[in-house]
Design a protein around this motif. Structure first.
Motif, PDB file in Angstrom:
ATOM      1  N   SER A  77       0.824  -1.201   0.000  1.00  0.00           N
ATOM      2  CA  SER A  77       0.000   0.000   0.000  1.00  0.00           C
ATOM      3  C   SER A  77       0.863   1.258   0.000  1.00  0.00           C
ATOM      4  O   SER A  77       1.913   1.308   0.625  1.00  0.00           O
ATOM      5  CB  SER A  77      -0.888   0.012   1.253  1.00  0.00           C
ATOM      6  OG  SER A  77      -1.543   1.248   1.400  1.00  0.00           O
ATOM      7  N   LYS A  78       0.370   2.261  -0.689  1.00  0.00           N
ATOM      8  CA  LYS A  78       1.058   3.559  -0.750  1.00  0.00           C
ATOM      9  C   LYS A  78       0.441   4.572   0.206  1.00  0.00           C
ATOM     10  O   LYS A  78       0.795   5.735   0.181  1.00  0.00           O
ATOM     11  CB  LYS A  78       1.044   4.110  -2.181  1.00  0.00           C
ATOM     12  CG  LYS A  78       1.639   3.162  -3.204  1.00  0.00           C
ATOM     13  CD  LYS A  78       3.056   2.764  -2.845  1.00  0.00           C
ATOM     14  CE  LYS A  78       3.624   1.827  -3.880  1.00  0.00           C
ATOM     15  NZ  LYS A  78       4.590   0.906  -3.358  1.00  0.00           N
ATOM     16  N   MET A  79      -0.514   4.121   1.056  1.00  0.00           N
ATOM     17  CA  MET A  79      -1.149   4.967   2.072  1.00  0.00           C
ATOM     18  C   MET A  79      -1.715   6.247   1.467  1.00  0.00           C
ATOM     19  O   MET A  79      -1.433   7.348   1.903  1.00  0.00           O
ATOM     20  CB  MET A  79      -0.172   5.291   3.202  1.00  0.00           C
ATOM     21  CG  MET A  79       0.159   4.117   4.093  1.00  0.00           C
ATOM     22  SD  MET A  79      -1.235   3.546   5.057  1.00  0.00           S
ATOM     23  CE  MET A  79      -1.404   4.868   6.229  1.00  0.00           C
ATOM     24  N   ARG A 150      -4.905  15.322   0.052  1.00  0.00           N
ATOM     25  CA  ARG A 150      -4.754  15.828   1.419  1.00  0.00           C
ATOM     26  C   ARG A 150      -4.746  14.679   2.425  1.00  0.00           C
ATOM     27  O   ARG A 150      -4.266  14.838   3.545  1.00  0.00           O
ATOM     28  CB  ARG A 150      -5.898  16.782   1.771  1.00  0.00           C
ATOM     29  CG  ARG A 150      -5.970  18.020   0.896  1.00  0.00           C
ATOM     30  CD  ARG A 150      -7.232  18.795   1.162  1.00  0.00           C
ATOM     31  NE  ARG A 150      -8.384  17.953   0.822  1.00  0.00           N
ATOM     32  CZ  ARG A 150      -9.644  18.276   1.062  1.00  0.00           C
ATOM     33  NH1 ARG A 150      -9.938  19.415   1.637  1.00  0.00           N
ATOM     34  NH2 ARG A 150     -10.625  17.477   0.713  1.00  0.00           N
ATOM     35  N   LEU A 151      -5.288  13.526   2.047  1.00  0.00           N
ATOM     36  CA  LEU A 151      -5.391  12.388   2.955  1.00  0.00           C
ATOM     37  C   LEU A 151      -4.171  11.476   2.923  1.00  0.00           C
ATOM     38  O   LEU A 151      -4.076  10.547   3.716  1.00  0.00           O
ATOM     39  CB  LEU A 151      -6.641  11.566   2.622  1.00  0.00           C
ATOM     40  CG  LEU A 151      -7.964  12.314   2.672  1.00  0.00           C
ATOM     41  CD1 LEU A 151      -9.101  11.407   2.247  1.00  0.00           C
ATOM     42  CD2 LEU A 151      -8.207  12.886   4.053  1.00  0.00           C
ATOM     43  N   LYS A 152      -3.247  11.709   2.024  1.00  0.00           N
ATOM     44  CA  LYS A 152      -2.066  10.848   1.886  1.00  0.00           C
ATOM     45  C   LYS A 152      -1.350  10.700   3.223  1.00  0.00           C
ATOM     46  O   LYS A 152      -1.090  11.664   3.916  1.00  0.00           O
ATOM     47  CB  LYS A 152      -1.106  11.418   0.847  1.00  0.00           C
ATOM     48  CG  LYS A 152       0.049  10.475   0.545  1.00  0.00           C
ATOM     49  CD  LYS A 152       0.754  10.890  -0.715  1.00  0.00           C
ATOM     50  CE  LYS A 152       1.907   9.989  -1.045  1.00  0.00           C
ATOM     51  NZ  LYS A 152       1.557   8.617  -1.286  1.00  0.00           N
ATOM     52  N   GLY A 153      -1.086   9.450   3.585  1.00  0.00           N
ATOM     53  CA  GLY A 153      -0.376   9.145   4.826  1.00  0.00           C
ATOM     54  C   GLY A 153      -1.264   9.032   6.045  1.00  0.00           C
ATOM     55  O   GLY A 153      -0.809   8.640   7.112  1.00  0.00           O
ATOM     56  N   SER A 154      -2.544   9.353   5.895  1.00  0.00           N
ATOM     57  CA  SER A 154      -3.450   9.264   7.048  1.00  0.00           C
ATOM     58  C   SER A 154      -4.110   7.886   7.092  1.00  0.00           C
ATOM     59  O   SER A 154      -4.061   7.118   6.139  1.00  0.00           O
ATOM     60  CB  SER A 154      -4.503  10.366   6.984  1.00  0.00           C
ATOM     61  OG  SER A 154      -5.358  10.163   5.887  1.00  0.00           O
ATOM     62  N   SER A 155      -4.734   7.594   8.207  1.00  0.00           N
ATOM     63  CA  SER A 155      -5.344   6.281   8.425  1.00  0.00           C
ATOM     64  C   SER A 155      -6.725   6.176   7.783  1.00  0.00           C
ATOM     65  O   SER A 155      -7.656   6.861   8.178  1.00  0.00           O
ATOM     66  CB  SER A 155      -5.468   6.008   9.921  1.00  0.00           C
ATOM     67  OG  SER A 155      -6.192   4.816  10.132  1.00  0.00           O
ATOM     68  N   SER A 156      -6.844   5.297   6.816  1.00  0.00           N
ATOM     69  CA  SER A 156      -8.167   5.043   6.242  1.00  0.00           C
ATOM     70  C   SER A 156      -8.969   4.159   7.188  1.00  0.00           C
ATOM     71  O   SER A 156     -10.194   4.180   7.162  1.00  0.00           O
ATOM     72  CB  SER A 156      -8.060   4.414   4.851  1.00  0.00           C
ATOM     73  OG  SER A 156      -7.417   3.172   4.908  1.00  0.00           O
TER      74      SER A 156
END
Length: 174
Positions: A77-79, A150-156
């Protein structure tokens, strides 16, 4: 950690990335991982009262770190923050060199490999094969929204918990 990086470099030099091999193995066992993911999601939803008490903003970074390690190893995954594993045969579509989220770009070679990286099997070939094994494999046909960078790297994971419990915000992290 150095040993793992050294082994990874050796594997890449002989043409076999360990992460790629795990990702391909997971797609061949997509039904198992679909069920595991559903059970894990239920457990996270069950923990919502605890998360709410601690504060989602406070647990975002540690949860995102665990998510990055877990999803990185299993799914490469690329988060991106907008996880679609359940709709893409348990294959992360952002591994496509063109980062296509809605199916092959049209550049799939006759041998099933990528037009950009000929040594790599097309991500969408793996995704489709994985989706055929899944109970809800028809979801691969659903149109996925564009990435919200804007959500890149955050927890889905936390975003799903908030959505399922009716505590969704417009944007996470806060």
């Amino acid at each position: 950690m150095r040993e793992i990086k050294a082994i990874s470099r050796i594997m890449e030099n002989i043409g076999a990335s360990p992460v790629y091999k795990v990702r391909r193995w997971v797609s061949r066992h997509a039904r198992f991982f679909e069920n595991l993911y559903a059970a894990f999601e239920s457990a996270l939803v069950f923990l919502h009262p605890l998360f709410a008490r601690i504060g989602y903003a406070r647990i975002e970074k540690p949860v995102a770190a665990v998510e990055r390690l877990t999803k990185g190893f299993l799914f490469d995954s690329k988060m991106c923050g907008s996880c679609t594993l359940g709709a893409t045969g348990m294959v992360c579509p952002t591994n496509c060199p063109k980062t296509m989220r809605n199916g092959p770009c049209g550049g799939v070679r006759s041998n099933g490999h990528c037009e950009i990286k000929p040594e790599m099997k097309c991500v969408w070939v793996d995704a489709y094969a994985g989706s055929l094994l899944m109970k809800h494999g028809e979801r691969i046909r659903e149109l996925q929204p564009a990435l919200d960078h804007r959500l890149k790297g955050s927890s889905s994971w936390l975003r799903v918990v908030r959505k399922k419990t009716g505590h969704a915000t417009a944007r996470t992290p806060e």
